[in-house]
Design a protein around this motif. Structure first.
Motif, PDB file in Angstrom:
ATOM      1  N   VAL A  95       0.813  -1.221   0.000  1.00 26.96           N
ATOM      2  CA  VAL A  95       0.000   0.000   0.000  1.00 26.96           C
ATOM      3  C   VAL A  95       0.843   1.267   0.000  1.00 26.96           C
ATOM      4  O   VAL A  95       0.313   2.357  -0.199  1.00 26.96           O
ATOM      5  N   ILE A  96       2.148   1.149   0.196  1.00 26.61           N
ATOM      6  CA  ILE A  96       2.976   2.353   0.262  1.00 26.61           C
ATOM      7  C   ILE A  96       3.488   2.820  -1.098  1.00 26.61           C
ATOM      8  O   ILE A  96       4.212   3.791  -1.186  1.00 26.61           O
ATOM      9  N   PHE A  97       3.117   2.139  -2.174  1.00 28.50           N
ATOM     10  CA  PHE A  97       3.566   2.546  -3.507  1.00 28.50           C
ATOM     11  C   PHE A  97       3.040   3.933  -3.864  1.00 28.50           C
ATOM     12  O   PHE A  97       1.873   4.247  -3.630  1.00 28.50           O
ATOM     13  N   ASN A  98       3.885   4.733  -4.444  1.00 29.18           N
ATOM     14  CA  ASN A  98       3.471   6.015  -5.023  1.00 29.18           C
ATOM     15  C   ASN A  98       3.158   5.787  -6.494  1.00 29.18           C
ATOM     16  O   ASN A  98       3.757   4.912  -7.122  1.00 29.18           O
ATOM     17  N   PRO A  99       2.251   6.573  -7.057  1.00 28.13           N
ATOM     18  CA  PRO A  99       1.985   6.443  -8.490  1.00 28.13           C
ATOM     19  C   PRO A  99       3.256   6.730  -9.293  1.00 28.13           C
ATOM     20  O   PRO A  99       4.111   7.504  -8.860  1.00 28.13           O
ATOM     21  N   LEU A 100       3.360   6.100 -10.434  1.00 27.30           N
ATOM     22  CA  LEU A 100       4.500   6.314 -11.315  1.00 27.30           C
ATOM     23  C   LEU A 100       4.001   7.011 -12.573  1.00 27.30           C
ATOM     24  O   LEU A 100       3.109   6.507 -13.257  1.00 27.30           O
ATOM     25  N   ILE A 101       4.551   8.168 -12.854  1.00 30.17           N
ATOM     26  CA  ILE A 101       4.166   8.931 -14.038  1.00 30.17           C
ATOM     27  C   ILE A 101       5.397   9.078 -14.918  1.00 30.17           C
ATOM     28  O   ILE A 101       6.368   9.735 -14.541  1.00 30.17           O
ATOM     29  N   PHE A 102       5.355   8.437 -16.081  1.00 33.92           N
ATOM     30  CA  PHE A 102       6.449   8.484 -17.037  1.00 33.92           C
ATOM     31  C   PHE A 102       6.201   9.636 -17.998  1.00 33.92           C
ATOM     32  O   PHE A 102       5.102   9.800 -18.522  1.00 33.92           O
ATOM     33  N   ILE A 103       7.220  10.445 -18.228  1.00 40.71           N
ATOM     34  CA  ILE A 103       7.146  11.520 -19.216  1.00 40.71           C
ATOM     35  C   ILE A 103       8.305  11.325 -20.183  1.00 40.71           C
ATOM     36  O   ILE A 103       9.468  11.420 -19.792  1.00 40.71           O
ATOM     37  N   GLY A 104       7.978  11.010 -21.420  1.00 38.04           N
ATOM     38  CA  GLY A 104       8.989  10.808 -22.438  1.00 38.04           C
ATOM     39  C   GLY A 104       8.927  11.904 -23.484  1.00 38.04           C
ATOM     40  O   GLY A 104       7.881  12.130 -24.085  1.00 38.04           O
ATOM     41  N   VAL A 105      10.021  12.610 -23.649  1.00 34.21           N
ATOM     42  CA  VAL A 105      10.126  13.626 -24.693  1.00 34.21           C
ATOM     43  C   VAL A 105      10.928  12.982 -25.813  1.00 34.21           C
ATOM     44  O   VAL A 105      12.093  12.634 -25.623  1.00 34.21           O
ATOM     45  N   ILE A 106      10.279  12.788 -26.955  1.00 35.87           N
ATOM     46  CA  ILE A 106      10.922  12.042 -28.041  1.00 35.87           C
ATOM     47  C   ILE A 106      10.952  12.863 -29.329  1.00 35.87           C
ATOM     48  O   ILE A 106      10.016  13.614 -29.619  1.00 35.87           O
ATOM     49  N   LYS A 107      12.026  12.717 -30.068  1.00 39.55           N
ATOM     50  CA  LYS A 107      12.203  13.485 -31.307  1.00 39.55           C
ATOM     51  C   LYS A 107      11.976  12.586 -32.520  1.00 39.55           C
ATOM     52  O   LYS A 107      12.756  12.566 -33.462  1.00 39.55           O
ATOM     53  N   PHE A 108      10.910  11.797 -32.451  1.00 46.63           N
ATOM     54  CA  PHE A 108      10.489  10.966 -33.572  1.00 46.63           C
ATOM     55  C   PHE A 108       9.007  10.676 -33.387  1.00 46.63           C
ATOM     56  O   PHE A 108       8.464  10.815 -32.290  1.00 46.63           O
ATOM     57  N   ASN A 109       8.335  10.307 -34.460  1.00 47.60           N
ATOM     58  CA  ASN A 109       6.917   9.966 -34.389  1.00 47.60           C
ATOM     59  C   ASN A 109       6.792   8.499 -34.007  1.00 47.60           C
ATOM     60  O   ASN A 109       7.309   7.627 -34.701  1.00 47.60           O
ATOM     61  N   PHE A 110       6.100   8.247 -32.908  1.00 47.87           N
ATOM     62  CA  PHE A 110       5.958   6.880 -32.414  1.00 47.87           C
ATOM     63  C   PHE A 110       4.507   6.406 -32.461  1.00 47.87           C
ATOM     64  O   PHE A 110       4.239   5.248 -32.687  1.00 47.87           O
ATOM     65  N   PHE A 111       3.563   7.306 -32.241  1.00 49.30           N
ATOM     66  CA  PHE A 111       2.143   6.941 -32.190  1.00 49.30           C
ATOM     67  C   PHE A 111       1.399   7.454 -33.422  1.00 49.30           C
ATOM     68  O   PHE A 111       1.788   8.462 -34.016  1.00 49.30           O
TER      69      PHE A 111
END
Length: 86
Positions: A32-48
């Motif tokens: 229960v002590i886990f903190n949320p994980l928020i990933f922020i990726g700044v990428i210089k290519f089209n991925f999606f």
């Protein structure tokens, strides 16, 4: 910041985020002590395929789209899609 798209980029994102999530607690401690994980990726290519430069990804139930498994989210800024005017 990722300038070039390496082979296995998606797996690399999962590896680093899961590694960071797991490293929050020591073995035998309460989950229960886990903190949320928020990933922020700044990428210089089209991925999606989404035309937006900013995308947010969360876990959803495949049938109902319910967002019940919370705690990790992935955010990407695709610089090649960013077009700011003066």
């Amino acid at each position: 910041m990722q300038v070039e798209e390496p082979d296995g980029f998606e797996n690399r994102v999962h590896y680093y985020t899961n590694k960071d999530f797991v490293s929050q607690i020591a073995e035998g401690k309460e989950y229960v002590i886990f903190n949320p994980l928020i990933f922020i990726g700044v990428i210089k290519f089209n991925f999606f395929s989404n035309p937006s430069y900013l995308t947010r990804h969360i876990l959803l139930d495949a049938k109902t789209d319910a967002h019940e498994l919370k705690g990790t989210e992935y955010n990407f800024v695709e610089l090649l899609k960013f077009d700011k005017k003066e």
